[in-house]
Design a protein around this motif. Structure first.
Motif, PDB file in Angstrom:
ATOM      1  N   GLN A  12       0.833  -1.210   0.000  1.00 52.66           N
ATOM      2  CA  GLN A  12       0.000   0.000   0.000  1.00 52.66           C
ATOM      3  C   GLN A  12       0.865   1.256   0.000  1.00 52.66           C
ATOM      4  O   GLN A  12       0.583   2.212  -0.731  1.00 52.66           O
ATOM      5  N   ARG A  13       1.901   1.264   0.805  1.00 56.64           N
ATOM      6  CA  ARG A  13       2.780   2.427   0.862  1.00 56.64           C
ATOM      7  C   ARG A  13       3.470   2.655  -0.481  1.00 56.64           C
ATOM      8  O   ARG A  13       3.527   3.774  -0.990  1.00 56.64           O
ATOM      9  N   ALA A  48      -4.111  -6.398  -6.276  1.00 52.19           N
ATOM     10  CA  ALA A  48      -5.404  -7.061  -6.370  1.00 52.19           C
ATOM     11  C   ALA A  48      -5.838  -7.519  -4.989  1.00 52.19           C
ATOM     12  O   ALA A  48      -4.999  -7.841  -4.139  1.00 52.19           O
ATOM     13  N   ASP A  49      -7.150  -7.556  -4.774  1.00 51.40           N
ATOM     14  CA  ASP A  49      -7.665  -8.142  -3.532  1.00 51.40           C
ATOM     15  C   ASP A  49      -7.367  -9.635  -3.485  1.00 51.40           C
ATOM     16  O   ASP A  49      -7.071 -10.190  -2.436  1.00 51.40           O
ATOM     17  N   PRO A  77      -5.577  -4.234  -0.371  1.00 51.27           N
ATOM     18  CA  PRO A  77      -7.009  -3.898  -0.344  1.00 51.27           C
ATOM     19  C   PRO A  77      -7.314  -2.744  -1.297  1.00 51.27           C
ATOM     20  O   PRO A  77      -7.010  -1.577  -1.014  1.00 51.27           O
ATOM     21  N   LEU A  78      -7.926  -3.040  -2.432  1.00 50.93           N
ATOM     22  CA  LEU A  78      -8.108  -2.030  -3.472  1.00 50.93           C
ATOM     23  C   LEU A  78      -8.972  -0.861  -3.006  1.00 50.93           C
ATOM     24  O   LEU A  78      -8.753   0.280  -3.432  1.00 50.93           O
ATOM     25  N   ARG A  79      -9.968  -1.122  -2.175  1.00 50.53           N
ATOM     26  CA  ARG A  79     -10.859  -0.036  -1.761  1.00 50.53           C
ATOM     27  C   ARG A  79     -10.143   1.009  -0.922  1.00 50.53           C
ATOM     28  O   ARG A  79     -10.640   2.128  -0.773  1.00 50.53           O
ATOM     29  N   GLU A  80      -8.998   0.664  -0.373  1.00 50.28           N
ATOM     30  CA  GLU A  80      -8.211   1.645   0.373  1.00 50.28           C
ATOM     31  C   GLU A  80      -7.265   2.425  -0.534  1.00 50.28           C
ATOM     32  O   GLU A  80      -6.687   3.427  -0.112  1.00 50.28           O
ATOM     33  N   GLY A  89     -11.105  -6.672 -10.318  1.00 54.93           N
ATOM     34  CA  GLY A  89     -10.375  -6.686  -9.059  1.00 54.93           C
ATOM     35  C   GLY A  89      -8.882  -6.524  -9.150  1.00 54.93           C
ATOM     36  O   GLY A  89      -8.144  -7.081  -8.328  1.00 54.93           O
ATOM     37  N   VAL A  90      -8.405  -5.757 -10.121  1.00 55.37           N
ATOM     38  CA  VAL A  90      -6.963  -5.550 -10.244  1.00 55.37           C
ATOM     39  C   VAL A  90      -6.715  -4.160 -10.819  1.00 55.37           C
ATOM     40  O   VAL A  90      -7.527  -3.632 -11.591  1.00 55.37           O
ATOM     41  N   ALA A  91      -5.621  -3.558 -10.417  1.00 53.50           N
ATOM     42  CA  ALA A  91      -5.168  -2.284 -10.972  1.00 53.50           C
ATOM     43  C   ALA A  91      -3.652  -2.317 -11.059  1.00 53.50           C
ATOM     44  O   ALA A  91      -2.988  -3.079 -10.338  1.00 53.50           O
ATOM     45  N   ALA A  92      -3.100  -1.488 -11.945  1.00 55.92           N
ATOM     46  CA  ALA A  92      -1.649  -1.466 -12.125  1.00 55.92           C
ATOM     47  C   ALA A  92      -1.200  -0.046 -12.417  1.00 55.92           C
ATOM     48  O   ALA A  92      -2.004   0.832 -12.754  1.00 55.92           O
TER      49      ALA A  92
END
Length: 258
Positions: A12-13, A48-49, A77-80, A89-92
């Motif tokens: 996350q960081r 991804a979650d 956790p994508l929603r954060e 459910g994935v981002a890059a």
């Protein structure tokens, strides 16, 4: 990185730090990630979650990039991290290409496919749809005039990662690529009577205002699309699709649908 050694807090960081960089763009969803990898994007990280579910998508839909997806995707956790989470459910995050290299490709002659010019476009989703069309038809690139950034996050989202399959840039009148300029205009010659050359610049105005006077004055040819009387206009992406279809383009390589 195996899941048992993943550190979601550290991921996350790293994501937040990377997302703040101006040279990185968000790839929203599996198909955007898939396309970017296929066309050589420098993807720095993916989150991804459920990383295993994303790896399963790659096995099912894009075996050619399965190894890259497996290497890149980390649990977080994508929603954060995102204001909107894609259904896959994935981002890059990937590097935005340098402008000098892109402009060199646009300026190179002879060209084997047209360049699409969007003159003062306003709708971000429409611009992304045009990028997808240009990539599908094998156009040399898509360039915009005006203040809209064609790499805006909403344009990249609508483009589904296909910014990396063509050249996308912002230009002004003095930096237009070379080639004969065909401007779409209701007063132009019916496109069905024309053959569009491979090195053409195909210019499209906004739905409300059409092509700008200064670009119209630069045009070598004015071209119109067939349209029923009393119909005001086509959607921008539809106009681009009709024009590129009329041009023809290269025969695509056989590839299973995905």
């Amino acid at each position: 990185m195996s899941e048992q050694h993943e550190n979601p807090d550290g991921t996350q960081r790293q994501w937040r730090e990377a997302a703040a960089r101006e040279d990185l763009v968000l790839l929203d969803g599996f198909h955007a990630l898939k396309h970017a990898l296929r066309f050589g994007a420098d993807v720095r990280m993916a989150v991804a979650d459920d990383p295993e579910a994303v790896r399963g998508l790659a096995r099912e839909l894009a075996a050619d990039v399965e190894a890259d997806v497996a290497r890149l995707v980390r649990r977080a956790p994508l929603r954060e991290l995102l204001t909107r989470v894609h259904p896959t459910g994935v981002a890059a995050l990937a590097v935005r290409p340098g402008r000098a290299e892109g402009r060199a490709r646009l300026a190179a002659m002879p060209r084997t496919a047209p360049v699409v010019i969007l003159d003062n476009p306003r709708n971000l989703g429409n611009v992304g749809a045009v990028v997808r069309l240009a990539a599908g038809f094998g156009a040399t690139g898509v360039v915009t005039r005006g203040d809209l950034d064609p790499w805006h996050p909403n344009v990249v989202r609508a483009g589904a990662g296909l910014h990396y399959a063509t050249t996308v840039d912002q230009v002004d009148l003095d930096t237009l690529p070379p080639g004969p300029l065909y401007a779409l205009d209701p007063e132009g010659e019916d496109i069905r009577a024309l053959t569009l050359p491979d090195d053409a610049l195909l210019a499209f105005g906004s739905e409300r205002h059409g092509i700008s006077p200064e670009l119209r004055a630069r045009a070598d040819h004015l071209v119109s699309l067939p349209m029923r009387p009393q119909v005001s206009s086509y959607n921008l992406a539809t106009s681009v699709a009709m024009t590129l279809f009329h041009w023809g383009g290269p025969r695509p390589e056989a590839r299973p649908a995905d």
